[in-house]
Structure formats: C-alpha cells, structure tokens
Design an enzyme around this catalytic site. Structure first.
Site, PDB file in Angstrom:
ATOM      1  N   SER A   1       0.831  -1.206   0.077  1.00 18.92           N
ATOM      2  CA  SER A   1      -0.041  -0.019   0.007  1.00 18.92           C
ATOM      3  C   SER A   1       0.895   1.278  -0.003  1.00 18.92           C
ATOM      4  CB  SER A   1      -0.905  -0.013   1.114  1.00 18.92           C
ATOM      5  OG  SER A   1      -1.669   1.282   1.218  1.00 18.92           O
TER       6      SER A   1
ATOM      7  N   LYS B   1      -4.691  -6.888   3.255  1.00 20.75           N
ATOM      8  CA  LYS B   1      -4.377  -5.849   2.381  1.00 20.75           C
ATOM      9  C   LYS B   1      -6.017  -5.400   2.037  1.00 20.75           C
ATOM     10  CE  LYS B   1      -3.044  -2.507  -0.451  1.00 20.75           C
ATOM     11  NZ  LYS B   1      -3.881  -2.040  -1.262  1.00 20.75           N
TER      12      LYS B   1
ATOM     13  N   HIS C   1      -7.494  -3.734   4.642  1.00 17.57           N
ATOM     14  CA  HIS C   1      -6.902  -2.214   4.313  1.00 17.57           C
ATOM     15  C   HIS C   1      -7.747  -1.221   3.717  1.00 17.57           C
ATOM     16  CE1 HIS C   1      -4.667   0.622   2.339  1.00 17.57           C
ATOM     17  NE2 HIS C   1      -3.695   0.917   3.557  1.00 17.57           N
ATOM     18  N   ASN C   2      -8.008  -2.020   2.489  1.00 10.43           N
ATOM     19  CA  ASN C   2      -8.962  -1.370   1.424  1.00 10.43           C
ATOM     20  C   ASN C   2     -10.336  -1.021   1.839  1.00 10.43           C
ATOM     21  OD1 ASN C   2      -6.432  -1.533   0.174  1.00 10.43           O
ATOM     22  ND2 ASN C   2      -7.255  -1.807  -1.916  1.00 10.43           N
TER      23      ASN C   2
ATOM     24  N   GLU D   1      -9.979   1.962   4.082  1.00  5.98           N
ATOM     25  CA  GLU D   1      -9.701   2.952   3.174  1.00  5.98           C
ATOM     26  C   GLU D   1     -11.193   3.445   2.371  1.00  5.98           C
ATOM     27  OE1 GLU D   1      -6.664   2.334   0.183  1.00  5.98           O
ATOM     28  OE2 GLU D   1      -7.995   2.547  -1.226  1.00  5.98           O
TER      29      GLU D   1
HETATM   30  C1  6PG Z   1      -3.221   1.340  -1.685  1.00  8.84           C
HETATM   31  C2  6PG Z   1      -4.596   1.619  -2.255  1.00  8.84           C
HETATM   32  C3  6PG Z   1      -4.393   0.979  -3.895  1.00  8.84           C
HETATM   33  C4  6PG Z   1      -5.776   1.450  -4.665  1.00  8.84           C
HETATM   34  C5  6PG Z   1      -6.813   0.351  -4.481  1.00  8.84           C
HETATM   35  C6  6PG Z   1      -8.182   1.216  -4.429  1.00  8.84           C
HETATM   36  O1  6PG Z   1      -3.286   0.844  -0.483  1.00  8.84           O
HETATM   37  O2  6PG Z   1      -2.283   1.809  -2.081  1.00  8.84           O
HETATM   38  O3  6PG Z   1      -5.476   1.007  -1.828  1.00  8.84           O
HETATM   39  O4  6PG Z   1      -4.235  -0.394  -3.731  1.00  8.84           O
HETATM   40  O5  6PG Z   1      -5.980   2.660  -4.379  1.00  8.84           O
HETATM   41  O6  6PG Z   1      -6.724  -0.231  -5.543  1.00  8.84           O
HETATM   42  O7  6PG Z   1      -8.500   1.376  -5.696  1.00  8.84           O
HETATM   43  P1  6PG Z   1     -10.186   1.489  -5.864  1.00  8.84           P
HETATM   44  O8  6PG Z   1     -10.667   2.643  -5.213  1.00  8.84           O
HETATM   45  O9  6PG Z   1     -10.185   1.867  -7.321  1.00  8.84           O
HETATM   46  O10 6PG Z   1     -10.943   0.209  -5.434  1.00  8.84           O
END
Ligand code: 6PG
Length: 467
Positions: free
Chosen positions: A128, A182, A185-186, A189
């Site tokens: 990430s 991960k 994590h997303n 996010e």
């Molecule tokens: C990271 C991000 C990266 C990317 C994701 C999310 O940790 O660097 O999460 O992996 O931004 O792919 O993308 P989307 O918003 O397109 O789902």
C-alpha cells in the site's frame, strides 16, 4: 560480493517506482514487461542504475540466478494468472514467486497450493501507498510461505516505510493472509474516504461553507488527533485550483466514484463470515449510488427534501463533527479488525493485530495517528474483541457517540446523505444494545416458516402456532 538480485514483473508506474526503491536500497533489479515500450522507458529512465529490463520472458529468467525472487506487479485477476502461467515453465524448485498486486485472498490460497506442489515458494503480499509509497517506502503486508518470507525479508524491510525506526512490513501469516489484510485495509480505506466525503458534503451543503473553508478545517484537524494521510490529501485536493476557470478543481470533478473491487470484497467476505461491517459496506454502497448519476439528476427534480442549509450553530457543529469523525474512523478500524479476527478463525492465518496496527502506521493509505493507540490496545490485549471497548478509546467513544448522533441528526435535517456516518451510529447503537428486536424477528420466522425460537426464561427450542 555480488549484490542480491530481485526480479520484477510488470513495469507500470508502481513496478517502476518499486524498482527504483529496491535499487536505491542496494539490490540489483531485473525487470520484465511484455510491453517493449515500457521496457524502453525503463532503460531510458533508469540508465546508469543497477536495473536491467527485458521484454522477453526467457531472457528475463536467464538473467536471474536461482533460487530466484520474483515480484509480480501486475493487475489482479487474469493478468496475474497469465503472468504466473507464463513464468511457471521456467521456474525451478526453491524459486520464490511474490504476488504484490491486489489479489483476492482466495486466489492467493489456491495459487499457493498449486505452486507449493511444484516446489515453488509463494508469497502473496499487500503493498500500500500508491505510486509515491512504492518509490519512497510503502507499507508491505506479506503472507504465505514463511521460509520464503525469510529470504525476501531483507529487501522488504529495507524498502518499506519506517515509523520510529521500525519498518512498516511484517509477516502477516500463512496462505492468503497478506492479501486478506490488504483487502481489509482497502475496506477501511473506503470507509474513511466516504466519512470524509460526507463531512465535506455536510459542510458545503448543510452549513453553506466554501471549499476553501472546508480545506482550512481539514488542515486544522489534520494537525491533531485526526491526523491521517486521507485527511491530509483531502485538504490538498480541496486547495487545488483549476487554472482554466479559477475555481477549486474538485468542484469541477464529476461526482461518480469508481472502484476496482477490494472494498466490495471486504463487504462480501464479511457477509460470508457473518461479521458486521456496516460502515465499510455503506462506503461501497455510497460509491454505487454515486454511479446512478442520470437517475439522481432526474430524481433531484421530483423527490422532495428539506430546503437549504441549516441556519445556526455553525461553529458548534464543526466542533461536533470533529469528534464524530474520530469515532467514525475508529469504527472503520474496529470493524476491519473484527473481520480479520473472524477470518483468522476460519482460515488459520495466524494474524497478529498489534503487528498489523504497527505496520499500518506508515506508508499505507490508511496511516493515521490513532493507529499508535490501536497498536497499544492490541499490544495490551491481543484478544481484544472490539476496539470500541478498549479503555484507550473510552473518553473518545463517550464524547464521539453523542457527537455522531448530533452530526447525523443535523445532516438528516439538512437532507445531506451521510450513509457511512449513519451506519456507524447504528452499528454503535446495535453493538451497545443488550436487547435487539431480533426476538420479533425470530417470532416472524417461526410464524411463516416454523423456524423455531429459543426463550429467555427457559431452556429448549420452541415452535408456536402464532395465528
Ligand atoms: C493502496 C490503495 C491502492 C488502490 C486500491 C483502491 O493501498 O495503495 O488501496 O491499492 O488505491 O486499488 O482502488 P479503488 O478505489 O479503485 O478500489
């Protein structure tokens, strides 16, 4: 002594930046991309560095001495599958293959089994931090073969971001652990991003603040307890002016959000495992709703709602939203951690939540000040069931719940959708409810389907003719 070599497949922006990072840290990089243009670009951009680049798979492999360590930086899904299949005939037992893309953890588990049966050591790792992180120091979440991890650990820990001298990289666990962490994590996010967007929307439409005013508030918040990469970049984004029109550029960006799938996987996996993650799931729904642009435009002309921004109490509400956001962010981490706990039971990854919080403090997209306290909470109590219960956060939760209630009410009164914030409040209130209306639900199920129910006053399983 010859420098340790590191193979890198996929010379897109992430791959190129990782190559530079690895080389800067004293390793030789051997790169490969099927696209000859990218290879030429690398050769030109990285001339004079310890980086070789090939557009031919056989030549790439021949340039690496076994046992090889090869990191794949290609899009998840078919491209990753194709890259593995292309390399496989060349690999020999003992070689280490690392998938650094955003792969689904189930794919990683499956690939790990297939590759292990052929003597290839497989690591699935989350990486990430975007392009800048790849170059300067990402957060790295590796999982899979622990012996293989030991071989690549010197490279990974060197290239990773550092917080207080500690690398933002740790072995997450077996099988698909790295990619599971991960993905979670997303999911987090997505949740934090949407919470920020809702606050921005409420400030703009609900309180009538200008974009520069919202930027100021975000900047101020970012300097204290809410300090985080996502808040920081949101303030930066709000400050960017469009050279053509002189307006804040963000005001000119089309309001439909894209997604590549990891947030959705988090919600799907949570449903599969029976873990409530309403804030994270609502963030995915919010993106989907944003995509209904045509319908929304039409509906905006027909469906009624409250008129105009709220009148009074602007300053007080801004202070309230600050506390509400803290709880919202905490709930994102709480839901993510709870999801990982359950996944760990199901898949036997062997996750360590203190280590996860520790490495998330730097390099990654969800890095935030509160992760230090989260790390401490799990360090003190590794089996902590839910972060909302951690004594470290008791005062913030107490104040935050009252604030979140006030914020959600104010937003609803102004007709500003706060899908994630409202979901967080409902999660909080559900979680703290000794009694929920599932008694009625069970009775409904028993009425139409004889699904039976249990009683609170005696043991046994019951069925009633409710009519
Ligand atoms: C990271 C991000 C990266 C990317 C994701 C999310 O940790 O660097 O999460 O992996 O931004 O792919 O993308 P989307 O918003 O397109 O789902």
């Amino acid at each position: 002594m010859a420098q340790q070599q590191f193979g890198l497949v996929g010379l897109g922006v992430m791959g190129q930046n990782l190559a530079l990072n690895i080389e800067r840290n004293g390793f030789t990089v051997v790169g490969y991309d099927r696209d000859p243009q990218k290879v030429e670009m690398v050769k030109a951009r990285m001339a004079g560095k310890n980086i070789q680049a090939f557009a031919n798979g056989a030549e790439f492999i021949a340039a690496l001495n076994p046992p090889r360590s090869i990191l794949l930086m290609v899009p998840a899904g078919e491209a990753t599958e194709a890259a593995i299949n292309e390399l496989l005939p060349y690999l020999v037992p003992g070689d280490v293959l690392i998938d650094g893309g955003n792969s689904h953890f189930q794919d990683t588990i499956r690939r790990g089994k297939t590759l292990t049966s052929r003597g290839i050591r497989f690591i699935g790792t989350g990486i990430s931090g975007g392009e800048e992180g790849a170059l300067k120091g990402p957060c790295i979440m590796p999982g899979g073969d622990p012996e293989a991890y030991r071989l690549v650990e010197p490279v990974f820990t060197k290239i990773a971001a550092k917080v207080d001298g500690e690398p933002c990289c740790a072995y997450m666990g077996t099988g698909g652990a790295g990619h599971f962490v991960k993905t979670t994590h997303n999911g987090i996010e997505y949740g934090i991003m949407q919470l920020i967007c809702e606050i921005y929307d409420f400030f703009r439409r609900g309180l009538g603040l200008s974009t520069p005013q919202v930027r100021e508030i975000f900047n101020e918040w970012n300097r204290a307890e809410l300090g985080s990469f996502l808040l920081e970049i949101s303030a930066l984004v709000l400050g960017k002016m469009d050279p053509e029109t002189g307006q804040p550029l963000v005001d000119l960006v089309l309001d439909t959000a894209g997604q590549k799938g990891t947030g959705k996987w988090t919600a799907q996996t949570a449903l599969d495992l029976g873990v409530p993650v309403p804030t994270l799931a609502a963030a995915v729904e919010a993106r989907i709703l944003s995509g209904l642009k045509g319908e929304r435009v039409a509906a905006s002309k027909v469906l009624p709602g409250p008129a105009g921004p709220l009148g009074d109490g602007r300053d007080e509400l801004i202070a309230v939203v600050r506390k509400a956001f803290y709880l919202g962010m905490l709930a994102c981490y709480a839901q993510g951690m709870a999801l990982m706990r359950e996944a760990d039971k199901e898949y036997g990854f062997g996750l360590n939540y203190e280590a996860i919080a520790r490495i998330w403090r730097g390099g990654c997209i969800i890095r935030a000040r509160m992760l230090e306290e989260i790390r401490q909470a799990f360090g003190r109590e590794p089996e902590l069931v839910n972060l909302l219960l951690a004594p470290e956060f008791a005062p913030a939760v107490r104040e935050g719940q009252a604030a979140l209630r006030q914020f959600v009410q104010a937003a609803q009164q102004a007709g500003v959708p706060v899908i994630c914030s409202a979901a967080t409040l409902a999660y909080y209130d559900s979680y703290r409810s000794e009694r929920l209306p599932a008694n009625l639900l069970q009775a409904q199920r028993d009425h139409f389907g004889a699904h039976t129910y249990r009683r609170i006053d005696k043991e046994g399983v019951f069925h009633t003719n409710w009519s």
